[in-house]
Design a protein around this motif. Structure first.
Motif, PDB file in Angstrom:
ATOM      1  N   LEU A 205      29.484 -29.288  11.425  1.00  0.00           N
ATOM      2  CA  LEU A 205      30.185 -28.426  12.385  1.00  0.00           C
ATOM      3  C   LEU A 205      31.537 -28.040  11.779  1.00  0.00           C
ATOM      4  O   LEU A 205      32.128 -28.834  11.036  1.00  0.00           O
ATOM      5  CB  LEU A 205      30.445 -29.176  13.693  1.00  0.00           C
TER       6      LEU A 205
ATOM      7  N   TRP B  98      32.231 -29.701   6.516  1.00  0.00           N
ATOM      8  CA  TRP B  98      31.653 -28.369   6.756  1.00  0.00           C
ATOM      9  C   TRP B  98      31.683 -27.514   5.496  1.00  0.00           C
ATOM     10  O   TRP B  98      30.680 -26.945   5.070  1.00  0.00           O
ATOM     11  CB  TRP B  98      32.441 -27.713   7.898  1.00  0.00           C
TER      12      TRP B  98
ATOM     13  N   TYR C 240      24.225 -32.720  12.945  1.00  0.00           N
ATOM     14  CA  TYR C 240      24.227 -31.630  13.930  1.00  0.00           C
ATOM     15  C   TYR C 240      23.196 -30.580  13.514  1.00  0.00           C
ATOM     16  O   TYR C 240      23.527 -29.454  13.158  1.00  0.00           O
ATOM     17  CB  TYR C 240      25.627 -31.050  14.075  1.00  0.00           C
ATOM     18  N   THR C 241      21.917 -31.000  13.538  1.00  0.00           N
ATOM     19  CA  THR C 241      20.869 -30.193  12.931  1.00  0.00           C
ATOM     20  C   THR C 241      20.655 -28.849  13.616  1.00  0.00           C
ATOM     21  O   THR C 241      20.537 -27.835  12.949  1.00  0.00           O
ATOM     22  CB  THR C 241      19.543 -30.968  12.927  1.00  0.00           C
TER      23      THR C 241
ATOM     24  N   GLN D   2      22.618 -26.954  15.499  1.00  0.00           N
ATOM     25  CA  GLN D   2      23.716 -26.013  15.274  1.00  0.00           C
ATOM     26  C   GLN D   2      23.753 -25.542  13.826  1.00  0.00           C
ATOM     27  O   GLN D   2      23.923 -24.350  13.539  1.00  0.00           O
ATOM     28  CB  GLN D   2      25.068 -26.675  15.615  1.00  0.00           C
TER      29      GLN D   2
ATOM     30  N   ARG E  14      20.935 -23.147  12.888  1.00  0.00           N
ATOM     31  CA  ARG E  14      21.147 -21.804  13.436  1.00  0.00           C
ATOM     32  C   ARG E  14      22.197 -21.036  12.621  1.00  0.00           C
ATOM     33  O   ARG E  14      22.036 -19.856  12.322  1.00  0.00           O
ATOM     34  CB  ARG E  14      21.596 -21.914  14.898  1.00  0.00           C
ATOM     35  N   TRP E  15      23.257 -21.745  12.262  1.00  0.00           N
ATOM     36  CA  TRP E  15      24.308 -21.149  11.436  1.00  0.00           C
ATOM     37  C   TRP E  15      23.727 -20.665  10.105  1.00  0.00           C
ATOM     38  O   TRP E  15      23.973 -19.542   9.670  1.00  0.00           O
ATOM     39  CB  TRP E  15      25.426 -22.179  11.226  1.00  0.00           C
TER      40      TRP E  15
ATOM     41  N   GLU F 232      21.653 -17.566  10.430  1.00  0.00           N
ATOM     42  CA  GLU F 232      22.501 -16.373  10.554  1.00  0.00           C
ATOM     43  C   GLU F 232      23.124 -15.983   9.213  1.00  0.00           C
ATOM     44  O   GLU F 232      23.480 -14.826   8.998  1.00  0.00           O
ATOM     45  CB  GLU F 232      23.607 -16.608  11.592  1.00  0.00           C
TER      46      GLU F 232
ATOM     47  N   ILE G  54      14.654 -27.375  10.967  1.00  0.00           N
ATOM     48  CA  ILE G  54      15.066 -28.751  11.251  1.00  0.00           C
ATOM     49  C   ILE G  54      13.909 -29.689  10.953  1.00  0.00           C
ATOM     50  O   ILE G  54      12.768 -29.393  11.300  1.00  0.00           O
ATOM     51  CB  ILE G  54      15.446 -28.907  12.734  1.00  0.00           C
TER      52      ILE G  54
ATOM     53  N   GLU H 255      12.833 -33.646  11.674  1.00  0.00           N
ATOM     54  CA  GLU H 255      13.228 -34.890  12.331  1.00  0.00           C
ATOM     55  C   GLU H 255      12.996 -36.054  11.367  1.00  0.00           C
ATOM     56  O   GLU H 255      11.888 -36.244  10.878  1.00  0.00           O
ATOM     57  CB  GLU H 255      12.414 -35.113  13.606  1.00  0.00           C
TER      58      GLU H 255
ATOM     59  N   GLU I 276      14.421 -40.330  10.327  1.00  0.00           N
ATOM     60  CA  GLU I 276      15.074 -41.495  10.929  1.00  0.00           C
ATOM     61  C   GLU I 276      16.318 -41.905  10.148  1.00  0.00           C
ATOM     62  O   GLU I 276      16.737 -43.047  10.176  1.00  0.00           O
ATOM     63  CB  GLU I 276      14.068 -42.651  11.053  1.00  0.00           C
TER      64      GLU I 276
ATOM     65  N   SER J 260      27.495 -43.639  11.120  1.00  0.00           N
ATOM     66  CA  SER J 260      27.728 -44.087  12.482  1.00  0.00           C
ATOM     67  C   SER J 260      28.807 -45.140  12.464  1.00  0.00           C
ATOM     68  O   SER J 260      28.785 -46.051  11.653  1.00  0.00           O
ATOM     69  CB  SER J 260      26.448 -44.660  13.073  1.00  0.00           C
ATOM     70  N   LEU J 261      29.745 -44.989  13.371  1.00  0.00           N
ATOM     71  CA  LEU J 261      30.806 -45.992  13.476  1.00  0.00           C
ATOM     72  C   LEU J 261      30.244 -47.291  14.010  1.00  0.00           C
ATOM     73  O   LEU J 261      30.834 -48.332  13.882  1.00  0.00           O
ATOM     74  CB  LEU J 261      31.852 -45.499  14.468  1.00  0.00           C
ATOM     75  N   ASP J 262      29.099 -47.171  14.644  1.00  0.00           N
ATOM     76  CA  ASP J 262      28.574 -48.328  15.350  1.00  0.00           C
ATOM     77  C   ASP J 262      27.383 -48.956  14.638  1.00  0.00           C
ATOM     78  O   ASP J 262      26.741 -49.816  15.178  1.00  0.00           O
ATOM     79  CB  ASP J 262      28.139 -47.901  16.754  1.00  0.00           C
TER      80      ASP J 262
END
Ligand SMILES: [Zn+2]
Ligand SMILES: [Zn+2]
Lengths: 337, 529
Positions: A136, A279, A300-301, A303, A306-307, A310, A317, A319, A321, A326-328
């Motif tokens: 993004l 980005w 952010y697949t 979005q 799509r970008w 364009e 996309i 999918e 795993e 990840s912070l977590d």
């Protein structure tokens, strides 16, 4: 299709192998040692020689064959080679060529040189399978020299206030990247066990890291005035932190670009540092491949696809795993003693 | 604005209250007076009118960043903050600026008077001269949403440290109907003016959620009232005028014209604390009746008739111009009761009755019954306590009724924003309607971080379909949903709307077939709606 997308992972029919599969398969080509890419249970593994020690450390006794960066190898009807991804030491993009058609799987990558991992090299291809963890336009990384200054500056402030400086970072990659740029003359550097284990593996393969002190249950922070402590994000959330009362806390992560995330972690400081592309980095990397077909795997697949569409790419996309940054993610800390 | 940005950064980089107060006190010692006054105004919720719509700001930001508007709009919920999203997408500044906070606020205040094209030029000029943090702050000022993690109370404490004026005195001085254009730092803060603004309210005393009765001691030291769900209000009669303040320290006098007759009956120098309620047939109406009146600056006659308001007074803070706050609650109550007794009951004032009880058990019984009276629970007040300012533990407690609960199936998930950008945290829940699942509530709080991580991993693997940011997921998980109230709502597919729904428990033990039904919800609506 040189590569196809199956329930077990990204598959090459011509060579009968998978790239970073998440279910046990016969033959797996692995981009790097992070737990979401290098999983246990495969029959045979292939990875770069620089990625191999960490994989052995984490996965134990596996049938692991190694390859140099840039070396071409024929597997059935496919020719494969590994190219630096700049993500962590040994991390690779995997190039697969079948009958003159070239596909590249990026794994995780960043385009800027961190002075520690082998710098990212763009690879020309027809189809590029890319992550987009930070896909993004709000993500734009602080240049590393400025970050390193900010960390030293915060450390100095903590020293002046008589507080230990506890910095949270991934146990594999981020922690060592930071460590390699720390000035050991400023004060002692302590490390969480999970980080120290990885340090030992990387030191043994010849990477230079400053001296560190491993935090044991007996460690008293009083004996190490002015210390900077490198911790795992998980360690910082748990009882492990009790030995550092009055600490100033910080995290190093791309998510620290978002004030809301910084506040959720309730850390005093957030250093915007990622081993994934921002980005600008993603867009440059994609452009430099010259590819027309782009598959985005994690982040952010919707979005980002799509970008790209364009921008004139044939983008889709997939999918997977893979988890991105990840912070977590507790998965990064499985190696903790 | 550099000094203000430095202050903001210092506040943002610590979670420790004392460090925040010290940074703010430091700012109040060194900043120019007009910047200080603006800072006080901003931190007490006084901000210039918005002169540019956020729609325009988004368009201009996307244009300057070279991205399509939809991509800006997709980024915004992930960042969770418009000002921050704008600051993040813009290219680095190309110039510099040494305007002060007051200079920028002057620009923000006046920008609405310009033509749209000129407004755009002013905004783009600002964006291209400010470094990231100042750019973010500028956006906050222009959109009127600056919150910097410092309550009015902490700000007052810092100001007290910097000026050596007592905190309670300052708390009173900064209340009332002023803006930085109508006063100065000298007049507002440093000057002791006994004839200060007649409208000036006292800081509200706020109650805490009760943790346990054990700490309260003997029941005979306490008074109790039913708690009503209205608007906390302070009603002031001084110098032949009346003023009504909300808890957010907003002057809402004009929204409740029924109080205009009070100065004819009540002597000057009288201040009540109480709850504004929509009131009919000597009983409170449902909260949404009052809701219709909150949003309006002026009130049409029909609404005045359909949802007439009263103040249920529970405390008397000033009488005959004398500040009563140091007197014990019991003494203030006595004065309040005497005062209201002498007034005709055609006035929109009602006494909030105290409840009769001997023991905590008695009171517990009353609480059990509170929901049937459309009350939220009980308020407990220590008879000997003074009226404190702000939220201080010990003398006032809320003892709410237990929430209503229902077991529901999760059917949609959406990623959180801001604080929780990388987790799925916003869920839609459904109950059975025959063989179908009918959505009836959204909830996004109540789980631990670990549970949010667990459900996030699950959602990623069990997405059926994506609708923009929303994903439908395989009906699998049952959650116990708690809520405070239920109302009929023709706008919702389920026909009901819940008040404050949240996830109480993840029912790993329940298969989806055992979730509640729409009929169960309708029964609750019958009983409690
Ligand atoms: Zn990785
Ligand atoms: Zn990954």
């Amino acid at each position: 299709m040189v590569l196809s997308f199956t329930k077990s992972g990204i598959y090459c029919e011509a060579g009968d192998f998978y790239v970073d599969p998440w279910r046990p398969v016969e033959r797996a080509l692995i981009t790097h040692g992070h737990a979401d890419h290098a999983r246990p249970g495969h029959g045979a593994y292939l990875a770069t020689d620089a990625a191999a020690p960490v994989m052995r450390h984490r996965l134990g006794d596996i049938a692991l064959d190694t390859i140099h960066f840039g070396e071409a190898r024929q597997i059935g009807g496919a020719q494969v080679s590994f190219h630096p991804a700049g993500h962590v030491p040994g991390s690779a993009q995997i190039r697969v060529e079948v009958d003159g058609e070239v596909w590249v799987v990026s794994g995780d990558y960043k385009t800027t040189d961190d002075g520690f991992s082998e710098p990212f090299e763009p690879v020309k291809c027809h189809a590029f399978i890319t992550e987009c963890t930070f896909g993004l336009p709000v993500f734009s990384w602080t240049p590393q020299p400025k970050l390193v200054d900010e960390i030293h500056d915060w450390w100095a402030k903590c020293q002046a206030a008589g507080r230990p400086a506890v910095l949270g970072a991934y146990a594999l990659g981020k922690a060592q990247r930071i460590l390699s740029h720390l000035n050991p003359d400023q004060g002692p550097i302590l490390t969480h066990g999970a980080i120290e284990n990885t340090n030992a593996v990387l030191r043994a393969q010849g990477l230079h890291l400053p001296d560190t002190i491993y935090v044991t249950p007996e460690t008293k922070i009083k004996d190490h005035p002015g210390a900077l402590v490198l911790a795992t994000p998980g360690g910082m959330g748990g009882p492990w932190m009790r030995r550092f009362p009055n600490a100033s806390t910080a995290f190093a992560s791309g998510w620290m670009a978002l004030r809301g995330v910084r506040r959720r972690r309730a850390a005093d400081r957030g250093f915007v540092m990622s081993d994934h592309a921002d980005w600008e980095g993603l867009n440059t990397a994609i452009k430099d491949t010259g590819a027309e077909r782009i598959f985005v795997t994690h982040g952010y697949t919707s979005q980002f696809a799509r970008w790209l569409t364009e921008q004139g790419y044939d983008a889709g996309i997939v999918e997977t795993e893979f988890e991105g940054e990840s912070l977590d993610a507790p998965s990064e800390e499985e190696a903790a003693p | 604005m550099k000094a203000f940005a430095t202050l903001f950064t210092a506040l943002d980089q610590t979670t420790k209250t004392n460090t925040k107060v010290a940074a703010l006190a430091d700012y109040f010692r060194t900043a120019p007076d007009d910047d200080k006054l603006w800072t006080i105004a901003l931190l007490s919720g006084r901000r210039p009118k918005r002169g540019v719509t956020t729609t325009l700001l988004r368009e201009w930001a996307a244009e300057m960043a070279g991205i399509p508007l939809w991509l800006f709009e997709e980024s915004y919920p992930i960042v969770g903050d418009l000002s921050e999203t704008i600051a993040l997408v813009l290219p680095p500044a190309t110039g510099t600026s040494d305007k002060t906070l007051t200079d920028w606020l002057g620009i923000v205040r006046d920008i609405g008077q310009h033509e749209i094209e000129d407004r755009k030029a002013i905004i783009l000029q600002a964006w291209s001269t400010l470094p990231p943090i100042e750019r973010f702050l500028f956006n906050k000022l222009i959109t009127g949403g600056l919150r910097i993690g410092v309550s009015q109370k902490l700000m007052t404490r810092a100001l007290a440290q910097a000026t050596d004026i007592p905190e309670t005195e300052l708390a009173h001085r900064i209340m009332g109907d002023w803006t930085p254009d109508t006063t100065t730092f000298e007049d507002l803060i440093l000057t002791d003016d006994p004839t200060a603004d007649a409208s000036k309210p006292y800081p509200f005393y706020l109650a805490y959620q009760l943790e346990g009765l054990d700490a309260l001691g003997d029941a005979s030291d306490w008074a109790a009232e039913l708690k009503w769900d209205g608007i906390r209000g302070q009603l002031i009669v001084r110098q032949g005028q009346h003023f009504l303040w909300s808890r957010g320290e907003e002057l809402i006098t004009d929204r409740f014209p029924e109080f205009a007759q009070l100065p004819d009956f009540i002597p000057d120098g009288t201040v009540f604390d109480g709850e504004v309620l929509a009131w009919q047939n000597e009983a409170p109406m449902p909260f949404n009746a009052l809701q219709k009146r909150i949003g309006r600056k002026t009130v049409p006659k029909k609404l005045l008739k359909d949802a007439p308001a009263v103040l249920r007074a529970y405390d008397l803070l000033e009488q005959g111009g004398e500040d009563l706050r140091d007197q014990p609650y019991a003494a203030r109550r006595k004065r309040l009761e005497a005062l209201l007794n002498d007034l005709p009951d055609t006035l929109p004032l009602r006494l909030s009755e105290t409840l009769d009880f001997q023991t905590w058990d008695d009171l517990g019984q009353i609480r059990e019954d509170a929901r049937n009276l459309h009350s939220e629970g009980l308020m407990l007040k220590r008879l000997a306590s003074p009226y404190l300012s702000g939220r201080k533990k010990g003398d006032w407690w809320k003892w709410k009724v237990d929430p209503l609960t229902i077991d529901a199936v999760m059917i949609y998930a959406q990623a959180g924003s801001g604080r929780r950008a990388n987790l799925f945290t916003d869920f839609t829940f459904a109950v059975w309607n025959g063989n179908e699942l009918t959505p009836f509530a959204k909830a996004y709080s109540g789980l631990t971080d670990a549970e949010f991580r667990q459900i996030t991993a699950w959602v990623k693997k069990n997405t059926i379909e994506r609708f923009g940011p929303v994903r439908s997921v395989k009906p699998t998980h049952v959650f116990e949903i708690a809520f405070e109230g239920i109302q009929a709502s023709p706008r919702h597919k389920s026909g009901v709307a819940l008040r404050f729904p949240r996830m109480l428990r993840w029912r790993h033990d329940k298969p989806i077939k055992e979730a509640n039904t729409l009929d169960d919800l309708k029964e609750m609506l019958e009983t409690y709606g």
